[in-house]
Design a protein around this motif. Structure first.
Motif, mmCIF file in Angstrom:
data_model
loop_
_atom_site.group_PDB
_atom_site.id
_atom_site.type_symbol
_atom_site.label_atom_id
_atom_site.label_comp_id
_atom_site.label_asym_id
_atom_site.label_seq_id
_atom_site.Cartn_x
_atom_site.Cartn_y
_atom_site.Cartn_z
ATOM 1 N N GLY A 54 7.475 -19.912 24.326
ATOM 2 C CA GLY A 54 8.279 -18.704 24.227
ATOM 3 C C GLY A 54 9.729 -18.969 24.616
ATOM 4 O O GLY A 54 10.657 -18.451 23.989
ATOM 5 N N GLU A 55 9.930 -19.781 25.675
ATOM 6 C CA GLU A 55 11.300 -20.119 26.095
ATOM 7 C C GLU A 55 12.037 -20.841 24.961
ATOM 8 O O GLU A 55 13.230 -20.637 24.754
ATOM 9 C CB GLU A 55 11.268 -21.022 27.335
ATOM 10 N N ASP A 56 11.315 -21.705 24.213
ATOM 11 C CA ASP A 56 11.943 -22.424 23.092
ATOM 12 C C ASP A 56 12.315 -21.442 21.985
ATOM 13 O O ASP A 56 13.431 -21.458 21.476
ATOM 14 C CB ASP A 56 10.977 -23.462 22.487
ATOM 15 N N PHE A 57 11.357 -20.600 21.603
ATOM 16 C CA PHE A 57 11.558 -19.747 20.434
ATOM 17 C C PHE A 57 12.551 -18.621 20.706
ATOM 18 O O PHE A 57 13.424 -18.330 19.879
ATOM 19 C CB PHE A 57 10.211 -19.144 19.984
ATOM 20 N N PHE A 58 12.420 -17.984 21.890
ATOM 21 C CA PHE A 58 13.251 -16.804 22.154
ATOM 22 C C PHE A 58 14.558 -17.146 22.886
ATOM 23 O O PHE A 58 15.521 -16.402 22.794
ATOM 24 C CB PHE A 58 12.484 -15.777 22.994
ATOM 25 N N MET A 59 14.550 -18.240 23.662
ATOM 26 C CA MET A 59 15.723 -18.541 24.485
ATOM 27 C C MET A 59 16.267 -19.947 24.227
ATOM 28 O O MET A 59 17.043 -20.458 25.027
ATOM 29 C CB MET A 59 15.369 -18.415 25.983
ATOM 30 N N ALA A 60 15.889 -20.553 23.112
ATOM 31 C CA ALA A 60 16.349 -21.897 22.734
ATOM 32 C C ALA A 60 16.151 -22.892 23.875
ATOM 33 O O ALA A 60 16.961 -23.801 24.079
ATOM 34 C CB ALA A 60 17.811 -21.844 22.302
ATOM 35 N N GLY A 61 15.069 -22.706 24.643
ATOM 36 C CA GLY A 61 14.749 -23.639 25.728
ATOM 37 C C GLY A 61 15.683 -23.536 26.914
ATOM 38 O O GLY A 61 15.579 -24.322 27.855
ATOM 39 N N SER B 233 -1.293 -15.021 26.226
ATOM 40 C CA SER B 233 -0.714 -16.350 26.455
ATOM 41 C C SER B 233 0.685 -16.431 25.845
ATOM 42 O O SER B 233 1.080 -15.595 25.021
ATOM 43 C CB SER B 233 -1.603 -17.413 25.803
ATOM 44 N N ASP B 234 1.402 -17.462 26.259
ATOM 45 C CA ASP B 234 2.757 -17.698 25.764
ATOM 46 C C ASP B 234 2.760 -17.881 24.239
ATOM 47 O O ASP B 234 3.599 -17.327 23.531
ATOM 48 C CB ASP B 234 3.293 -18.963 26.463
ATOM 49 N N SER B 235 1.778 -18.669 23.740
ATOM 50 C CA SER B 235 1.743 -18.943 22.296
ATOM 51 C C SER B 235 1.496 -17.662 21.486
ATOM 52 O O SER B 235 1.962 -17.524 20.361
ATOM 53 C CB SER B 235 0.677 -19.992 21.968
ATOM 54 N N TYR B 236 0.778 -16.721 22.109
ATOM 55 C CA TYR B 236 0.529 -15.436 21.432
ATOM 56 C C TYR B 236 1.859 -14.720 21.183
ATOM 57 O O TYR B 236 2.109 -14.200 20.095
ATOM 58 C CB TYR B 236 -0.401 -14.589 22.313
ATOM 59 N N TYR B 237 2.728 -14.731 22.214
ATOM 60 C CA TYR B 237 4.012 -14.032 22.059
ATOM 61 C C TYR B 237 4.947 -14.760 21.085
ATOM 62 O O TYR B 237 5.758 -14.137 20.412
ATOM 63 C CB TYR B 237 4.674 -13.823 23.419
ATOM 64 N N VAL B 238 4.814 -16.086 21.006
ATOM 65 C CA VAL B 238 5.610 -16.821 20.002
ATOM 66 C C VAL B 238 5.182 -16.387 18.601
ATOM 67 O O VAL B 238 6.013 -16.156 17.716
ATOM 68 C CB VAL B 238 5.451 -18.353 20.173
ATOM 69 N N LYS B 239 3.858 -16.250 18.441
ATOM 70 C CA LYS B 239 3.328 -15.807 17.140
ATOM 71 C C LYS B 239 3.841 -14.397 16.809
ATOM 72 O O LYS B 239 4.306 -14.131 15.688
ATOM 73 C CB LYS B 239 1.788 -15.815 17.181
ATOM 74 N N ILE B 240 3.810 -13.524 17.814
ATOM 75 C CA ILE B 240 4.331 -12.161 17.601
ATOM 76 C C ILE B 240 5.823 -12.220 17.257
ATOM 77 O O ILE B 240 6.311 -11.512 16.372
ATOM 78 C CB ILE B 240 4.106 -11.290 18.864
ATOM 79 N N GLY B 241 6.547 -13.095 17.959
ATOM 80 C CA GLY B 241 7.994 -13.244 17.704
ATOM 81 C C GLY B 241 8.261 -13.648 16.266
ATOM 82 O O GLY B 241 9.188 -13.136 15.619
#
Lengths: 578, 73
Positions: free
Chosen positions: A51-58, A402-410
C-alpha cells in the motif's frame, strides 16, 4: 517504416480547418511520448507491491522529484492555454496567480505545515483531519474532495478534447479515450510512483516544448523593451506590463479587481487553501523520503512555479505585440478577427515552430493534460480507499483487511475514477452549464478546509466538535454566498465590496469570508467543548510536537535558507514589474 | 531510482530527450538544406529548430550517461 505508421497517424493528422497542421515528424514525437509513458508504467509495476508503494510511492522520493511533481501536478495544459489567454486579455496582471497567488503559500507549506503532515505519517489531508478532529471532519473533506476531484478531471478532459479539436482537428472521442486509457494503464500499473515519474517527465517536456516561444518571440520584438513598445503601439492607452500600478481601484484595470482582493483574497486565502490543503498537490510532497526533503520539495516547487510565467504569461504578452489581426473574445470572432484570446498559445506555436518543434509543443500540451489527470486519479484512489472505503468497510465487517487487499481496491478505484471522469466528460458535452457549477463547487471546499487544517495545526485548544462544525459552516456559507449572488446579482456589492467586481474578485472575497466564518465557528464551538489531552496531539499540533532541530546542518542545507532566497527573488520580481 | 534499486527517472528523461534531440535535429537539418514548400515559421532563417534539437541532444545525453543503469558505482 514511416509508411507503415501512416494509418496509425491518420487520426493525429490535423484537418485543414484546424489551427495547426502536424507533419510526420511531429506525429512521431507524439507517438514516442505515449509509448514512453506506458513503458514507464509497465516498468514500475514491479516496484508497487504494498500500500505504501502504490498510494505513497514508497515514501522514498528525493526532494527534487517530489518538488517537480508537486508543481507539475498543477501545470495542466488548460492552465497553460488559459493563462496565456488571460495574459493577452489582462496583460501581466495574470502573473499574480503564479507569484503572490502561489509562492508565499508554497513556502508556508514547506516551512510551517509540512512538519505536521509528515511527522503524523498521514497518507492524505483528510487522513490528517481524522487524526486531529476525528472521523466527521475527515469524512466531510474526503467525500467532497473525492467527488469533486473526479468531476474536475472529467471537465478538464472534455475541455482538453475541445482544445485538441480546435487546435489540431482531432476527434473528441479519440482525444478522450486515448488519453484516459493511457493514464489509466500507467496509474493502475505503477500507482502514485508511476504518476510521479511521469509528472517529472511531463514537467521537463512542458518546459522544453513551451520555452522556445518566448525566446524566439523576444528575438523578434527586440527584447522586453521592444515588446512593450509594440504593445503600446498596438493598444495605445492600455497598461499591460505593470503588476500593481493599476490595482488602486476596481475600474482602473481590466480584471475589475482591487489590490486588497489580490493580497487578502488570492494571496492570503485562496492560494493558501489550494497549495496547503488540496490533496492533489500535497500528496506529492508526502512521498518525500525524509522530513528535510518534504520541507524542501515545496520550496523547490516554488522556485520553478515562479518561473512558469516565462512560458505562460510571456507568450500572451508577445501575442499582444506581434499577432495581427488582434485577438478578440470568443463571441466576437468574425472573418476580420478570426481568432479568439484562447487560441493565443497555439497561434504563437504555429508562428515559430518548425518540423518536430510543433510536435514537441503539442506533446507539452498533452503531457500537461495527462499529468493533471494522473494527479487527480491517483489522489482520488488514495482518498477513496483509505478515507472513505476503509472506515466504512471496517465499521460494517468489524475486521481490518490485509495491505494487499487495499492495493487491489486502490487499483479498482483508479479504474472507477477514470470511468467517472470519462462519464463526466460526456455529461458536460450534453449539459455545458455543469462545468460552471462543478468548478464553483470545487472552490467552495478549499478555503474552509484551509481554515480547519491551519487551526488544527496551530491551535491546540481546537476540539473535535469545533473542527467539524467550523468546516461544515464554512462549506455551507460558501455555497450560500454563491447561490445568493446567482439569485440576486445585486448581492455582489455586499459579497465583493463593489458592484463593479468581476467573477474572479467575487471568488477572492467569498474565499476570504468563508475562511473567517470557519475560524469564528471553530473557535466559538471549541471554547464550549472539551479539548483532546495534549499527549494525543503529539505530532499533530504546534506546541505539542518537538520538531527535529536543523541546527547541526550547514546553512545552505537548511530549508529556511532556500525559502528566504525564493522569497527574496519573489519580492524583487514584484518590484521589477511593479 | 526506488529505494536505491532500479532505473533512475532521470535516465528515462535523458533517453526521451536524446531521442527527441536526434529526430528534431535531423528533421531541421533536412529542412535547412532543402526547405519545404509549406509556410515557413517566422525567423526560420535562424534555423532555430536545429539549435533546439542540439540543445535537447545535449541535455538528453547528460542525463542519459550520468544516470545510465550500467554505470559502475
Amino acid at each position: 517504416m514511416l509508411g507503415n505508421l501512416k494509418p496509425l497517424l491518420t487520426p493525429l493528422m490535423a484537418s485543414s480547418s484546424s489551427l495547426l497542421s502536424l507533419g510526420w515528424v511531429d506525429s512521431l514525437i507524439i507517438i514516442i511520448y505515449f509509448a514512453f509513458v506506458l513503458g514507464i508504467g509497465y516498468y514500475l509495476l514491479r516496484f508497487t507491491k504494498t500500500g505504501e508503494d502504490f498510494f505513497m510511492a514508497g515514501r522514498d522520493m528525493t526532494m527534487w522529484i517530489a518538488g517537480l511533481s508537486f508543481v507539475a501536478a498543477n501545470l495542466g495544459s488548460l492552465e497553460l492555454m488559459g493563462w496565456a489567454a488571460s495574459a493577452y486579455q489582462y496583460g501581466i496582471l495574470a502573473t499574480h496567480w503564479y507569484w503572490i497567488g502561489a509562492i508565499p503559500a508554497m513556502l508556508f507549506l514547506g516551512i510551517i505545515m509540512m512538519p505536521f503532515y509528515y511527522i503524523s505519517k498521514t497518507h492524505s489531508v483528510p487522513g490528517y483531519l481524522k487524526l486531529r478532529f476525528g472521523e466527521g471532519a475527515s469524512m466531510l473533506s474526503a467525500t467532497s474532495f473525492g467527488f469533486m476531484t473526479v468531476f474536475m478531471s472529467g471537465i478538464n478532459m472534455y475541455s482538453m478534447a475541445i482544445v485538441m479539436k480546435v487546435v489540431l482537428g482531432w476527434d473528441i472521442h479519440f482525444s478522450i479515450w486515448v488519453s484516459s486509457i493511457t493514464v489509466l494503464v500507467y496509474v493502475v500499473l505503477g500507482g502514485l510512483l508511476s504518476a510521479i515519474f511521469n509528472e517529472v517527465l511531463q514537467f521537463m517536456l512542458i518546459w522544453l516544448g513551451a520555452l522556445m516561444i518566448p525566446i524566439i518571440g523576444l528575438i523578434e520584438t527586440g527584447g522586453w523593451s521592444g515588446m512593450v513598445a509594440r504593445i503600446q503601439q498596438n493598444f495605445p492607452g492600455g497598461d499591460y506590463t505593470h503588476l500593481w500600478r493599476t490595482m488602486g481601484s476596481f475600474q482602473d484595470n481590466p480584471m475589475g479587481i482591487h489590490w486588497t482582493g489580490i493580497v487578502f483574497g488570492l494571496g492570503a486565502i485562496i492560494s493558501f487553501a489550494y497549495w496547503t490543503t488540496d490533496f492533489l498537490v500535497v500528496q506529492r510532497v508526502l512521498t518525500a523520503k525524509d522530513l528535510r526533503s518534504a520541507k524542501m520539495a515545496p520550496i523547490i516547487g516554488a522556485g520553478f512555479k515562479m518561473m512558469v510565467p516565462f512560458i505562460v504569461i510571456l507568450p500572451g504578452l508577445l501575442g499582444l505585440a506581434v499577432v495581427m489581426p488582434k485577438l478578440v473574445p470568443e463571441n466576437m470572432v468574425s472573418a476580420a478577427n478570426p481568432h479568439s484570446y484562447n487560441e493565443v498559445l497555439p497561434l504563437m506555436l504555429a508562428r515559430y515552430a518548425g518540423p518536430g518543434l510543433l510536435g514537441l509543443g503539442v506533446t507539452a500540451l498533452i503531457a500537461g493534460f495527462m499529468s493533471g489527470m494522473a494527479g487527480n486519479v491517483s489522489a482520488f484512489a488514495t482518498v477513496w480507499t483509505y478515507d472513505i472505503y476503509r472506515p466504512i468497510h471496517v465499521k460494517l465487517t468489524k475486521k481490518e483487511e490485509s495491505d494487499s487487499y487495499y492495493v487491489k481496491i486502490g487499483r479498482w478505484c483508479t479504474v472507477l475514477g477514470v470511468l467517472v471522469s470519462i462519464g463526466t466528460a460526456y455529461m458536460v458535452q450534453q449539459f455545458a452549464s455543469i462545468m460552471d457549477y462543478v468548478q464553483a463547487l470545487f472552490s467552495f471546499f478549499l478555503a474552509p478546509l484551509f481554515g480547519t487544517v491551519i487551526l488544527g495545526m496551530l491551535w491546540k485548544r481546537a476540539t473535535k466538535a469545533g473542527g467539524f462544525w467550523g468546516l461544515f459552516a464554512g462549506m455551507f456559507s460558501s455555497v450560500g454566498m454563491w447561490a445568493w449572488v446567482k439569485l440576486d446579482p445585486s448581492a455582489l456589492k455586499i459579497i465583493a465590496l463593489s458592484e463593479y467586481a468581476k467573477d474572479m474578485a467575487e471568488n477572492m472575497y467569498r474565499g476570504l469570508w468563508c475562511f473567517l466564518i470557519v475560524v469564528i465557528v471553530t473557535v466559538v464551538v471549541s471554547l464550549f467543548t472539551e479539548p483532546k489531552p495534549e499527549k494525543e496531539l503529539v505530532g499533530l499540533v504546534r506546541g505539542c510536537t518537538e520538531l527535529p532541530s536543523e541546527g547541526h546542518l550547514p546553512i545552505w542545507r537548511r530549508p529556511i535558507f532556500w525559502a528566504s532566497i525564493v522569497l527574496t527573488v519573489f519580492i524583487v520580481l514584484n518590484i521589477l514589474f511593479w | 531510482m526506488i529505494g536505491g534499486k532500479g532505473i533512475s527517472i532521470w535516465f528515462f528523461i535523458g533517453s526521451l530527450l536524446l531521442l527527441y534531440g536526434i529526430i528534431i535535429t535531423i528533421a531541421n537539418v533536412v529542412e535547412m538544406v532543402s526547405p519545404s514548400v509549406d509556410k515557413q515559421p517566422v525567423l526560420h532563417e535562424l534555423n532555430f529548430g536545429v539549435w533546439w534539437g542540439i540543445l535537447l541532444l545535449i541535455i538528453g545525453s547528460v542525463y542519459f550517461f550520468s544516470f545510465r543503469p550500467w554505470k559502475k558505482k
